[in-house]
Design an enzyme around this catalytic site. Structure first.
Site, PDB file in Angstrom:
ATOM      1  N   ARG A 180       5.716  46.175  33.646  1.00 23.89           N
ATOM      2  CA  ARG A 180       4.373  45.773  33.209  1.00 23.89           C
ATOM      3  C   ARG A 180       4.058  44.370  33.730  1.00 23.89           C
ATOM      4  NH1 ARG A 180       3.306  46.326  27.036  1.00 23.89           N
ATOM      5  NH2 ARG A 180       1.165  45.925  27.730  1.00 23.89           N
ATOM      6  N   CYS A 239       2.742  38.106  25.508  1.00 21.92           N
ATOM      7  CA  CYS A 239       3.186  39.469  25.782  1.00 21.92           C
ATOM      8  C   CYS A 239       1.937  40.276  26.098  1.00 21.92           C
ATOM      9  CB  CYS A 239       3.959  40.022  24.574  1.00 21.92           C
ATOM     10  SG  CYS A 239       3.074  39.843  23.005  1.00 21.92           S
TER      11      CYS A 239
END
Length: 284
Positions: A180, A239
């Site tokens: 990611r 995040c």
């Protein structure tokens, strides 16, 4: 004795009746999984709080997937389950603290120091032979009282992160998975990639194979190598939506490297504005 980072299952069992306990389990792909799992069995006296509602504020399409809740609203939610200034709060999940860390950070954000994550979560509790129940906790005879205290948790907004692109005074640490971070896949947000300048430290690196945190001295060595000459106060964690970034923040606290901050909006807020620069690949 108060617990401010972690508490183990054996210790929790001895102080269970004196704590406020919250089950924070969640599944980013299935919002019904947390309540369903809680209903199937949880630690006695534990309440359930949902990541998407109880531990987040309203979304407007620009403020990320888990915006910070209103402080007063969050304080009342915790008071309603009996939390007071002197009361120990214990939070847990079934994923190595992946989601429990959000409430750990939020409680500190409200100025409540006596909050700890159950190390190893519900699996550690069950593996130690302690009971689980399907019974709902009894409401407190009266709500708790949390004083309005200075925050114990630093937070920065998107404007500060944007300004840091030029100054590079702070080190941005991204807790998402490597794929990611590199922008190879993005199952949750409309744009893949990372904030320019951010380095990658997947939160799973904080854990042992059994889901408990690594020893403090090991974490200290690992983060010291990651930070180089920077102090913890020069570090900002992020995040996808301000949840697992708290895991790296807790790991640093556990390692004795206190003082870093959180970017609560994280990638989901950052990428909502196409004018903000974005990066892909393995380089910061």
């Amino acid at each position: 004795m108060i617990h401010t980072t972690l508490i183990d299952a054996e210790t929790l069992a001895t102080v269970l009746d004196d704590c406020v306990i919250v089950d924070c389990r969640h599944d980013l792909m299935d919002p019904t999984a947390g309540p369903r799992g809680y209903a199937e069995g949880h630690i006695p006296r534990a309440w359930f709080m949902h990541q998407d509602t109880d531990l987040a504020g309203p979304k407007n399409g620009r403020n990320g997937r888990h915006p910070l809740p209103d402080r007063a609203v969050m304080r009342r939610r915790l008071e309603a389950i009996g939390l007071s200034d002197a009361k120990q709060l214990v939070v847990y999940d079934v994923q190595g603290g992946m989601f429990a860390v959000r409430l750990w950070w939020l409680a500190r954000w409200l100025g409540h120091r006596a909050v700890a994550v159950l190390d190893g979560g519900l699996p550690a509790w069950a593996n130690a032979g302690f009971p689980v129940t399907r019974a709902a906790p009894q409401p407190p005879a009266a709500p708790g009282k949390l004083s309005e205290r200075p925050s114990l948790a630093g937070a920065v907004d998107a404007a500060a992160v944007l300004a840091n692109l030029d100054t590079r005074e702070r080190l941005l640490v991204d807790a998402r998975s490597p794929e990611r971070y590199r922008g190879e896949t993005e199952p949750l947000d409309p744009v893949a990639g990372h904030i320019p300048g951010a380095i990658n430290r997947p939160f799973q690196q904080n854990l042992r194979p059994d889901g408990r945190f690594k020893p403090a001295e090991v974490l200290r060595q690992e983060f010291a190598a990651l930070l180089g000459e920077r102090s913890p106060r020069q570090v900002v964690h992020q995040c996808g939506s301000g949840v697992t970034g708290c895991h790296n923040l807790l790991a640093m606290e556990l390692a004795g490297l206190a003082g870093s901050s959180l970017y609560p909006g994280s990638w989901s807020e950052w990428c909502a504005d196409p004018a903000r620069p974005m990066a892909t690949g393995s380089e910061p």
